[in-house]
Design an enzyme around this catalytic site. Structure first.
Site, mmCIF file in Angstrom:
data_model
loop_
_atom_site.group_PDB
_atom_site.id
_atom_site.type_symbol
_atom_site.label_atom_id
_atom_site.label_comp_id
_atom_site.label_asym_id
_atom_site.label_seq_id
_atom_site.Cartn_x
_atom_site.Cartn_y
_atom_site.Cartn_z
ATOM 1 N N ASP A 1 56.917 38.425 30.402
ATOM 2 C CA ASP A 1 57.685 39.340 31.239
ATOM 3 C C ASP A 1 58.397 38.477 32.274
ATOM 4 O OD1 ASP A 1 58.478 41.068 33.369
ATOM 5 O OD2 ASP A 1 57.098 42.586 32.585
ATOM 6 N N VAL A 2 59.724 38.549 32.313
ATOM 7 C CA VAL A 2 60.478 37.611 33.160
ATOM 8 C C VAL A 2 60.318 37.883 34.656
ATOM 9 C CG1 VAL A 2 62.191 36.986 31.415
ATOM 10 C CG2 VAL A 2 62.616 38.960 32.914
ATOM 11 N N TYR B 1 77.839 53.238 35.171
ATOM 12 C CA TYR B 1 77.212 51.921 34.948
ATOM 13 C C TYR B 1 76.602 51.416 36.266
ATOM 14 C CZ TYR B 1 76.516 47.519 32.403
ATOM 15 O OH TYR B 1 75.969 46.418 31.784
ATOM 16 N N LYS C 1 75.388 42.802 36.968
ATOM 17 C CA LYS C 1 76.164 41.901 36.090
ATOM 18 C C LYS C 1 77.104 41.023 36.915
ATOM 19 C CE LYS C 1 74.598 43.101 32.037
ATOM 20 N NZ LYS C 1 73.470 42.297 31.511
ATOM 21 N N GLY D 1 65.069 39.125 24.818
ATOM 22 C CA GLY D 1 65.713 40.443 24.776
ATOM 23 C C GLY D 1 65.763 41.140 23.430
#
Ligand code: 0WD
Length: 264
Positions: free
Chosen positions: A66-67, A157, A164, A15
């Site tokens: 790239d995840v 958000y 999250k 990141g």
């Protein structure tokens, strides 16, 4: 002189996009405390920036990954095993949400936007651990960056908050899975910090003023603050801490009511 709380430990940091990234602050603090570092970068767009930081911080290696690609993750594991042998810390500091999903009504989120956000921001922690589980040493520390929007409504958000919530739940289940090897998995819930990602959230700047006005410490947090907490979580000082969401937000999360603005 700073004590080497991470002497002898190797950490993989994800990141880093630029010098403002939270992951950059964590990497700098890990380096100060003696850790050997490795980085991943998402692609050519951020390669130079990550390589520059890696060179500055003890000549760390950096790998393109790239995840969202299982193949890239398998290659990453091979490279880390070959170059480092083991990992004592893994920092997940990755999130992505389409800009149009960071404003307006949550019910307008498309199926594709939802999948993308959850894949990159949440599932990627499972994917990283799955790829690296044999490289993680017993007693290693895994940590992920999260935000208050997971459990409380933060206007705009939106889908980032929902991703999250999933990420924090994943942290707890991974902590259970890996606990038998003494591997700890925690989340750091950071207060708002101006970065490339956070600036995508509509009206993000207003969050900074609200924290400063209302948080017990009356200040915003910095990437150094997050880095210091990450050092603690990666170190043996937190050996009995797992499955936790640790707030580094000047105490803002604990406020149940907000003071009236001071009258002039
Ligand atoms: O206020 C904030 N900045 C907060 C951030 C408060 C609380 C939590 N966080 C979280 C974010 O949600 C994220 O999980 O901290 C983490 C790091 O975010 P950041 O440092 O604020 O943002 P940024 O500097 O943009 O780093 C995130 C990086 C990406 O950056 P860009 O700007 O290039 O999208 O995540 C990486 C990428 O480098 N990333 C990926 N890495 C590998 N594969 C991928 C991917 N598919 N997608 C994004």
């Amino acid at each position: 002189m700073v004590m080497g709380l991470l002497d002898g430990k190797t950490a993989l940091i994800t990141g880093v996009a630029n010098r403002w990234s939270i992951a950059t602050g964590i990497a700098r603090k890990f380096h100060e405390h003696g850790a050997r570092l490795a980085f991943i970068y998402q692609g050519e767009r951020v390669k130079d920036e990550v390589e520059k930081l890696a060179a500055e911080l003890g000549g760390a290696k950096s790998y393109s990954c790239d995840v969202t690609s299982d193949e890239a993750l398998a290659q990453l594991a091979d490279c880390v095993r070959r170059d480092y042998g083991k990992l004592d810390a893994l920092v997940h500091s990755i999130a992505f949400v389409n800009k149009e999903d960071l404003a307006g009504k949550v019910f307008k989120t498309s199926r594709a936007g939802f999948s993308l956000a959850l894949d990159i921001s949440s599932y990627s922690l499972i994917a990283l651990v799955n790829a690296l589980v044999d490289v993680l040493s017993d007693g290693a520390s895994v940590m992920a960056l999260t935000y208050l929007g997971s459990t409380a409504i933060i206007p705009n958000y939106n889908i980032a908050g929902i991703s999250k919530a999933a990420l924090e739940s994943i942290v707890r289940y991974l902590a259970f899975d890996l606990g038998e090897r003494g591997i700890r998995v925690n989340a750091i819930s950071a207060g708002p910090i101006s970065t490339a990602s956070s600036r995508q959230v509509k009206d993000f700047k207003s969050l900074l003023g609200k924290v400063e006005a209302a948080a017990p410490l009356h200040r915003n947090v910095t990437t150094e603050d997050i880095g210091n907490t990450a050092v603690y979580l990666a170190s043996d000082l937190s050996k009995a801490v797992t499955a936790d969401v640790h707030f580094v937000d000047s105490g803002y999360h604990a406020m149940g009511m907000f003071p009236e603005p001071a009258s002039s």
